[in-house]
Design a protein around this motif. Sequence first.
Motif, PDB file in Angstrom:
ATOM      1  N   ALA A 114       9.411  -2.914  -3.349  1.00  0.00           N
ATOM      2  CA  ALA A 114       9.001  -4.154  -4.026  1.00  0.00           C
ATOM      3  C   ALA A 114      10.195  -5.078  -4.257  1.00  0.00           C
ATOM      4  O   ALA A 114      11.311  -4.628  -4.531  1.00  0.00           O
ATOM      5  CB  ALA A 114       8.327  -3.824  -5.349  1.00  0.00           C
ATOM      6  N   THR A 115       9.936  -6.376  -4.191  1.00  0.00           N
ATOM      7  CA  THR A 115      11.001  -7.365  -4.350  1.00  0.00           C
ATOM      8  C   THR A 115      10.780  -8.299  -5.545  1.00  0.00           C
ATOM      9  O   THR A 115      11.629  -9.140  -5.817  1.00  0.00           O
ATOM     10  CB  THR A 115      11.111  -8.231  -3.079  1.00  0.00           C
ATOM     11  OG1 THR A 115       9.865  -8.914  -2.866  1.00  0.00           O
ATOM     12  CG2 THR A 115      11.438  -7.373  -1.862  1.00  0.00           C
ATOM     13  N   SER A 116       9.660  -8.157  -6.240  1.00  0.00           N
ATOM     14  CA  SER A 116       9.301  -9.117  -7.288  1.00  0.00           C
ATOM     15  C   SER A 116       9.816  -8.696  -8.661  1.00  0.00           C
ATOM     16  O   SER A 116      10.209  -7.549  -8.881  1.00  0.00           O
ATOM     17  CB  SER A 116       7.784  -9.284  -7.337  1.00  0.00           C
ATOM     18  OG  SER A 116       7.292  -9.727  -6.095  1.00  0.00           O
TER      19      SER A 116
ATOM     20  N   ASN B 239       7.149   5.665  -6.345  1.00  0.00           N
ATOM     21  CA  ASN B 239       8.578   5.344  -6.320  1.00  0.00           C
ATOM     22  C   ASN B 239       8.967   4.670  -5.013  1.00  0.00           C
ATOM     23  O   ASN B 239       9.771   3.724  -4.997  1.00  0.00           O
ATOM     24  CB  ASN B 239       9.412   6.608  -6.524  1.00  0.00           C
ATOM     25  CG  ASN B 239       9.532   7.012  -7.980  1.00  0.00           C
ATOM     26  OD1 ASN B 239       9.246   6.228  -8.875  1.00  0.00           O
ATOM     27  ND2 ASN B 239       9.952   8.240  -8.219  1.00  0.00           N
ATOM     28  N   LEU B 240       8.421   5.141  -3.900  1.00  0.00           N
ATOM     29  CA  LEU B 240       8.717   4.513  -2.612  1.00  0.00           C
ATOM     30  C   LEU B 240       8.221   3.068  -2.592  1.00  0.00           C
ATOM     31  O   LEU B 240       8.885   2.181  -2.058  1.00  0.00           O
ATOM     32  CB  LEU B 240       8.078   5.307  -1.473  1.00  0.00           C
ATOM     33  CG  LEU B 240       8.605   6.723  -1.239  1.00  0.00           C
ATOM     34  CD1 LEU B 240       7.852   7.393  -0.092  1.00  0.00           C
ATOM     35  CD2 LEU B 240      10.098   6.713  -0.948  1.00  0.00           C
TER      36      LEU B 240
ATOM     37  N   TRP C 145       4.379   4.876   3.632  1.00  0.00           N
ATOM     38  CA  TRP C 145       3.666   6.135   3.924  1.00  0.00           C
ATOM     39  C   TRP C 145       4.585   7.324   3.720  1.00  0.00           C
ATOM     40  O   TRP C 145       5.788   7.253   3.997  1.00  0.00           O
ATOM     41  CB  TRP C 145       3.166   6.099   5.365  1.00  0.00           C
ATOM     42  CG  TRP C 145       2.352   7.288   5.809  1.00  0.00           C
ATOM     43  CD1 TRP C 145       1.000   7.433   5.734  1.00  0.00           C
ATOM     44  CD2 TRP C 145       2.850   8.488   6.425  1.00  0.00           C
ATOM     45  NE1 TRP C 145       0.619   8.639   6.253  1.00  0.00           N
ATOM     46  CE2 TRP C 145       1.741   9.315   6.692  1.00  0.00           C
ATOM     47  CE3 TRP C 145       4.126   8.946   6.769  1.00  0.00           C
ATOM     48  CZ2 TRP C 145       1.856  10.570   7.289  1.00  0.00           C
ATOM     49  CZ3 TRP C 145       4.252  10.194   7.354  1.00  0.00           C
ATOM     50  CH2 TRP C 145       3.127  10.988   7.618  1.00  0.00           C
ATOM     51  N   GLN C 146       4.027   8.423   3.211  1.00  0.00           N
ATOM     52  CA  GLN C 146       4.758   9.695   3.172  1.00  0.00           C
ATOM     53  C   GLN C 146       3.862  10.798   3.721  1.00  0.00           C
ATOM     54  O   GLN C 146       2.633  10.673   3.737  1.00  0.00           O
ATOM     55  CB  GLN C 146       5.209  10.033   1.759  1.00  0.00           C
ATOM     56  CG  GLN C 146       4.100  10.342   0.772  1.00  0.00           C
ATOM     57  CD  GLN C 146       4.625  10.619  -0.627  1.00  0.00           C
ATOM     58  OE1 GLN C 146       5.793  10.419  -0.935  1.00  0.00           O
ATOM     59  NE2 GLN C 146       3.742  11.084  -1.510  1.00  0.00           N
ATOM     60  N   ALA C 147       4.474  11.867   4.197  1.00  0.00           N
ATOM     61  CA  ALA C 147       3.729  12.970   4.804  1.00  0.00           C
ATOM     62  C   ALA C 147       2.787  13.616   3.787  1.00  0.00           C
ATOM     63  O   ALA C 147       3.053  13.635   2.578  1.00  0.00           O
ATOM     64  CB  ALA C 147       4.702  14.008   5.354  1.00  0.00           C
TER      65      ALA C 147
ATOM     66  N   VAL D 112       0.857  -1.182   0.000  1.00  0.00           N
ATOM     67  CA  VAL D 112       0.000   0.000   0.000  1.00  0.00           C
ATOM     68  C   VAL D 112       0.896   1.235   0.000  1.00  0.00           C
ATOM     69  O   VAL D 112       1.711   1.428   0.905  1.00  0.00           O
ATOM     70  CB  VAL D 112      -0.934   0.016   1.218  1.00  0.00           C
ATOM     71  CG1 VAL D 112      -1.769   1.298   1.231  1.00  0.00           C
ATOM     72  CG2 VAL D 112      -1.844  -1.210   1.213  1.00  0.00           C
ATOM     73  N   CYS D 113       0.746   2.058  -1.044  1.00  0.00           N
ATOM     74  CA  CYS D 113       1.545   3.278  -1.206  1.00  0.00           C
ATOM     75  C   CYS D 113       0.675   4.454  -0.789  1.00  0.00           C
ATOM     76  O   CYS D 113      -0.201   4.882  -1.540  1.00  0.00           O
ATOM     77  CB  CYS D 113       2.006   3.421  -2.652  1.00  0.00           C
ATOM     78  SG  CYS D 113       2.906   1.990  -3.277  1.00  0.00           S
ATOM     79  N   ASP D 114       0.928   4.982   0.395  1.00  0.00           N
ATOM     80  CA  ASP D 114       0.016   5.898   1.070  1.00  0.00           C
ATOM     81  C   ASP D 114       0.540   7.336   0.986  1.00  0.00           C
ATOM     82  O   ASP D 114       1.580   7.667   1.542  1.00  0.00           O
ATOM     83  CB  ASP D 114      -0.105   5.444   2.529  1.00  0.00           C
ATOM     84  CG  ASP D 114      -1.184   6.172   3.298  1.00  0.00           C
ATOM     85  OD1 ASP D 114      -1.622   7.245   2.853  1.00  0.00           O
ATOM     86  OD2 ASP D 114      -1.571   5.672   4.360  1.00  0.00           O
ATOM     87  N   ASP D 115      -0.240   8.195   0.317  1.00  0.00           N
ATOM     88  CA  ASP D 115       0.158   9.590   0.085  1.00  0.00           C
ATOM     89  C   ASP D 115      -0.256  10.497   1.242  1.00  0.00           C
ATOM     90  O   ASP D 115      -0.746  11.608   1.026  1.00  0.00           O
ATOM     91  CB  ASP D 115      -0.444  10.085  -1.232  1.00  0.00           C
ATOM     92  CG  ASP D 115       0.142  11.403  -1.706  1.00  0.00           C
ATOM     93  OD1 ASP D 115       1.192  11.816  -1.175  1.00  0.00           O
ATOM     94  OD2 ASP D 115      -0.456  12.028  -2.605  1.00  0.00           O
ATOM     95  N   GLY D 116      -0.079  10.017   2.481  1.00  0.00           N
ATOM     96  CA  GLY D 116      -0.283  10.880   3.644  1.00  0.00           C
ATOM     97  C   GLY D 116      -1.594  10.695   4.371  1.00  0.00           C
ATOM     98  O   GLY D 116      -2.076  11.626   5.031  1.00  0.00           O
ATOM     99  N   SER D 117      -2.199   9.509   4.311  1.00  0.00           N
ATOM    100  CA  SER D 117      -3.473   9.259   4.999  1.00  0.00           C
ATOM    101  C   SER D 117      -3.304   9.321   6.515  1.00  0.00           C
ATOM    102  O   SER D 117      -2.200   9.187   7.053  1.00  0.00           O
ATOM    103  CB  SER D 117      -4.033   7.890   4.606  1.00  0.00           C
ATOM    104  OG  SER D 117      -4.282   7.809   3.231  1.00  0.00           O
ATOM    105  N   GLY D 118      -4.430   9.476   7.207  1.00  0.00           N
ATOM    106  CA  GLY D 118      -4.431   9.544   8.659  1.00  0.00           C
ATOM    107  C   GLY D 118      -4.490   8.181   9.323  1.00  0.00           C
ATOM    108  O   GLY D 118      -4.310   7.134   8.688  1.00  0.00           O
TER     109      GLY D 118
END
Length: 278
Positions: A85-87, A79-80, A66-68, A38-44
């Motif tokens: 990712a390892t696959s 990108n994060l 997660w990023q701020a 899950v690539c999270d663009d700053g959720s709470g």
Amino acid sequence: MLLPTCSVLVTTYNRPESLVLCLESLFQQSHLPTEIIVCDDGSGEATQQLIQQLQKRSPVPLLHVWQADLGFRLARVRNLGLKTATSEYIIQLDGDVILHRHYVIDHLRHAKKGFFFSGNQYHIPHDVTQLMLTNSSASVHTSLKLAKWNWRRLRCLPLQKPMLYFYHWKTHYEYVLGSNMSFWRQDLFRVNGYDEQFSGWGWEDIDLALRLMQLGCTLRFLRFGAIQYHLDHPKSSRAQEDTNRMRALQIIQEKRFACEQGLSQHTDYSDAQNFLTH
């Protein structure tokens, strides 16, 4: 048929009620991915708590990047996720979709060196979306029966391969669907991932597609498969769309494949050099 290992990247921002439906549909795939990120663009906190609950019963590793919250920074958070990712193979989608149970296998079945793919999407009407989000007793399958039928909902295995060659025209890159794409991880590293100079909604996915094409990869469109059902929601601001469009289309004139502000910002120097030179 030997299928590649697969990491699924799911982007999200403060929509836990949609994200849970998306992740549940990933858990029920006929062919499970190797891992889900899950690539999270700053959720709470609500999103963090949901992921922690789902990690306990996910059939594959479920990771949270997660990023701020500093505005719409989809390129950076993808990108994060890609760095994590390892696959061998990457499928990316947004957390506001529900997946057909054969979604992952449809992508992997067509994975081929030198190619990348954009998949299919059906938009769920507002009233049906609200039912699915608010009525926990209403199954996804039953709710989808209430939505209008069209060809985008039809999975037909024999038609998938022929249609890969039908959807191809001069400006076909304009029709890529960033919320439903798949790539070889190595190719994404070679173009240095997403260009983080893109901010606000739009065109970061087309920029990536154009750079992959400059690298020599071929874009193909998956139809009658790789189906996702998009939950209705208010649109993000389009204030940056024109600026982003002009930036993306510069790639056609400049004929470059590697962006400057991409994956290399999140790796050490030696790794960054490998991304740009191999």
